[in-house]
Design an enzyme around this catalytic site. Structure first.
Site, short mmCIF file in Angstrom:
data_model
loop_
_atom_site.label_atom_id
_atom_site.label_comp_id
_atom_site.label_asym_id
_atom_site.label_seq_id
_atom_site.Cartn_x
_atom_site.Cartn_y
_atom_site.Cartn_z
N GLU A 169 -84.32 -151.14 -29.39
CA GLU A 169 -84.41 -149.73 -29.86
C GLU A 169 -83.55 -148.74 -29.42
O GLU A 169 -83.09 -148.05 -30.29
CB GLU A 169 -85.79 -149.24 -29.27
N ASP B 60 -89.90 -117.13 -36.11
CA ASP B 60 -89.64 -115.92 -37.10
C ASP B 60 -88.35 -115.30 -36.97
O ASP B 60 -87.54 -116.01 -36.01
CB ASP B 60 -90.52 -114.74 -36.55
#
Ligand code: DGJ
Length: 732
Positions: free
Chosen positions: A616, A536
């Site tokens: 990777e 928020d």
């Protein structure tokens, strides 16, 4: 130029931002009437919008005498009190000493000043004399002498207006506030949709759009936090509003606790929206001379659709809400050990991850949960903020020194609001948690909320945390919060103040966070509440980033990050590349795609780097470099949602554009590659029509107009969840 004016003759207030106008008027019987909020209407006072008629069953205040056309039940008001014949949802309700509850708020005075007002102990937008102006209107309930100060902050360039309310008991008797909304907004019609963001743990801020209907609808949290379930940001918009066209209004509550946004369509098809602290389990006692301040709401209007509305919020938060020095600077790209190890690690394992991280070009190692107390699982240890020497032999300073020795920054996880029953702290202070006398406590993740309405509890916990942070030079802190607030009763407060516990809890959190950010201005803070349970505007005042969700699955994240982007800047969303099959969904997606999705946020890694293959790792290195090259767009650019993951089942695409429009990146994910495929064209936004842009991969040239109007075909590929990636730079 003045952006707030008051016309003494007509008693009209005009608040203007560059592209919006807000007007109100003091009318009959000192009633403050809301006239308008929307597109900039210049100097015209739009008093003609108010037409008063005699309405059946809508009463008239005594002072209206014979005038049966004056009724508070139908007048658009700026901030209404309960018990005056206005039967709609109200801004405020109180209880007087004699048990009565009426409040009639009449205009008394006002003040216009340079700079933005501030609130005590509550987060709020800030603005100096060149950036903002303040209007403070004092309303008074003449019988009780309760003063209600309506605060307005006007940010002309940012196109936002903030609102909050300061309530003072200037009477001689006690008053108990039962409801004190931060704002009220009346619209003359109901032809609008409500957009809100609902969800659950691991699936936060999912967008839903619904037509307004007669009666009351609401968005709320009663969990003591702003919650995973409903975000305190809503939009009202015209039924035809799209990403690029149409009227829309945003309402963002700068608060991290219980809240409610209520919208009522009344008998006259008018709409009233109120937003503020949830009245559930809320009351606040004001003795003579006492004052209460509500949290702030940031409101914004866009005539150019939802995309522009998001840009307004993104810009406003990045420039005048988030205070961290890191707000617009590159953030360290981190590796977090949570999904790599959970609680099972020792200092050697941690160091190895840090070493691998260094090798692939990461900047920071973050030690998550489990480093303190007897914390081998989530059943114990919270509250004991001293290092677990069984796991980290030699202590934290030694480990930090070692990690820093290889050129990595160091970050650490804390959860200061909590206590485990199995902890030294609980054994010593069983009364330091929220608990209702004589009742068993509700557990969640087997932990309890500390009673941080109590100063001694706040001071003790922060003292412990400060000791840790002072003992080793920490670069980053992740503040977590892993349960809803419950057992809501403070043993330290009298009976008549128990209705204040939820709010005092939030004020306690803010006070602790403020102490932390003041003491360590160089530390980068990330907020977190089981992922995005407290995502928020209040939290952004303390930290420039918030862990967006405990769900790191790239495909689910498309919806989560899409929803979050409506009200919050992309640079505030913590997003990490994690392992496959994903720990939350079991889904497997290509590493390229995971990288693309995590790049739409504050990028990081959350997996055991020791288990990555050489291939990777090579790809990870490239992804880190690519993020570094685009980070300025994430932090300061404009973000466009080119498609919706809720509507389009084939692909999701989004776009970053630099403010100078010289550079743009389109990223996305192909959700379904089909045999004999359709060609999907995407249309870019926010470019200069006349300018020439170069596709940095193919070196082909396009005008901005071509990219925006003729579109770009998505690449045709095979496989699941393939990445989409374009980069264009202005060359002429
Ligand atoms: C919830 C957070 O969202 C996770 O990232 C992790 O920090 C765990 N808590 C640790 O308990």
């Amino acid at each position: 130029m003045k952006h707030i004016t008051y016309n003494e003759e007509t008693k009209v207030f005009r608040l203007n931002t560059n592209n919006s106008s807000y007007q109100m008027q003091v009318r009959e019987h000192a009633t403050l009437v809301h006239l308008y909020y929307g597109a900039n209407v210049g100097d015209t006072e739009v008093t003609h919008r108010i037409i008063s008629l005699d309405r059946g069953f809508s009463g008239n205040p005594y002072e209206a005498g014979e005038d049966r056309t004056f009724s508070l039940d139908v007048l658009p008001q700026e901030y209404s009190g309960y018990g005056n014949g206005d039967y709609r949802i109200n801004g405020m309700e109180v209880e007087h000493e004699d048990g009565s509850d009426a409040v009639r708020l009449c205009y008394e005075s006002h003040q216009i000043r340079k700079g933005k007002y501030s609130l005590s102990g509550l987060p709020a937008m800030y603005g100096d004399e060149d950036e903002a102006e303040t209007l403070e209107i004092v309303l008074c309930d003449n019988i009780s002498n309760l003063k209600v100060h309506l605060l307005y902050g006007v940010f002309p360039k940012l196109d936002v207006i903030t609102r909050a309310v300061r309530i003072k008991n200037e009477g001689e008797k006690q008053i108990t506030i039962q409801r004190a909304m931060s704002m009220e907004m009346d619209y003359p019609n109901k032809n609008m949709d409500l957009i809100h963001f609902y969800g659950r743990h691991c699936m936060e801020r999912l967008k839903e759009r619904l037509p307004l209907h007669h009666g009351v609808q609401s968005v709320e949290s009663k969990r003591g936090t702003s919650s995973h379930q409903h975000n305190p940001f809503v939009i009202l918009c015209d039924k035809k509003t799209t990403e690029t066209h149409g009227d829309c209004y945003g309402f963002a509550l700068v608060y991290s606790g219980n809240y409610r946004c209520e919208i009522e369509v009344d008998q006259m098809e008018q709409t009233r929206l109120v937003m503020g602290i949830h009245p559930y389990h809320f009351s606040y006692r004001l003795n003579q001379g006492d004052m209460f301040e509500t949290p702030e709401v940031i409101i914004a209007y866009s005539a150019e659709g939802l995309g522009r509305l998001s840009h307004i919020y993104h810009d406003a938060y990045r420039s005048n809400l988030i205070r961290s020095k890191y707000v617009n600077t590159p953030r360290p790209i981190l590796v977090n050990n949570w999904e790599a190890t959970y609680f099972d690690f020792n200092e050697e394992k941690l160091f190895n991850i840090a070493k691998e991280a260094k090798e692939i070009g990461l900047d920071m190692f973050v030690l998550d949960d489990g480093w303190f107390g007897k914390r081998d699982s989530d059943y114990s240890g919270l509250g004991d903020w001293t290092v677990n020497e069984e796991k980290i032999r030699g202590g934290l300073p030694k480990l930090v020194k070692k990690i820093k020795g290889i050129g990595m920054k160091f970050g650490i996880w804390i959860e200061p609001e909590m206590i485990s029953e199995d902890s030294e702290l609980y054994r010593k202070h069983p009364d330091w948690c929220l608990r209702i006398p004589e009742r068993h406590m509700n557990r969640s993740r087997h932990q309890l909320n500390l009673d941080i309405t109590r100063k001694e509890v706040r001071e003790y916990v922060m003292g412990q945390i400060f000791k840790v942070l002072d003992s080793c030079s920490v670069d980053y802190v992740k503040w977590d919060m892993n349960r809803s607030v419950d057992n809501v009763y403070s043993l330290a407060l009298p009976k008549e103040r128990q209705g204040e516990v939820f709010h005092r809890y939030v004020l306690g959190v803010y006070e602790m966070m403020e102490a932390l950010v003041q003491r360590y201005p160089d530390i980068l803070f990330e907020n977190c509440s089981g992922g995005g349970g407290r995502f928020d505007a209040g939290m952004l005042y303390y930290s420039p980033q918030i862990w967006c969700s405990d769900n790191t699955d790239a495909i689910d994240r498309l919806k989560i990050q899409y929803g979050t982007s409506f009200g919050y800047p992309i640079s505030t969303m913590g997003a990490h590349l994690s392992v496959c099959p994903n720990h939350q969904t079991g889904r497997t997606t290509p590493q390229e795609t995971r990288g693309i999705v995590a790049s739409a946020g504050t990028f990081g890694f959350e997996l055991d780097l020791e288990h990555m293959s050489a291939e990777e790792k090579e790809l990870a290195k490239k992804q880190i470099q690519e993020y570094k090259a685009m980070e300025h767009l994430v932090q300061t650019g404009d973000y466009h949602r080119l498609s919706s993951p809720f509507k389009n089942r084939d692909y999701v695409v989004w776009q970053f554009v630099s403010k100078d429009k010289k550079e743009t990146i389109v990223h996305g994910v192909m959700l379904r590659n089909e045999a004999n495929p359709h060609i999907h064209l995407i249309y870019l936004r926010g470019l200069e029509s006349e300018a020439v842009y170069k596709d940095m991969e193919t070196e082909k040239l396009y005008t901005g107009a071509a990219l925006m109007k003729a579109g770009m075909p998505l690449p045709v590929k095979q496989g699941d969840f393939t990445p989409i990636q374009f980069r264009f730079c202005k060359v002429g």
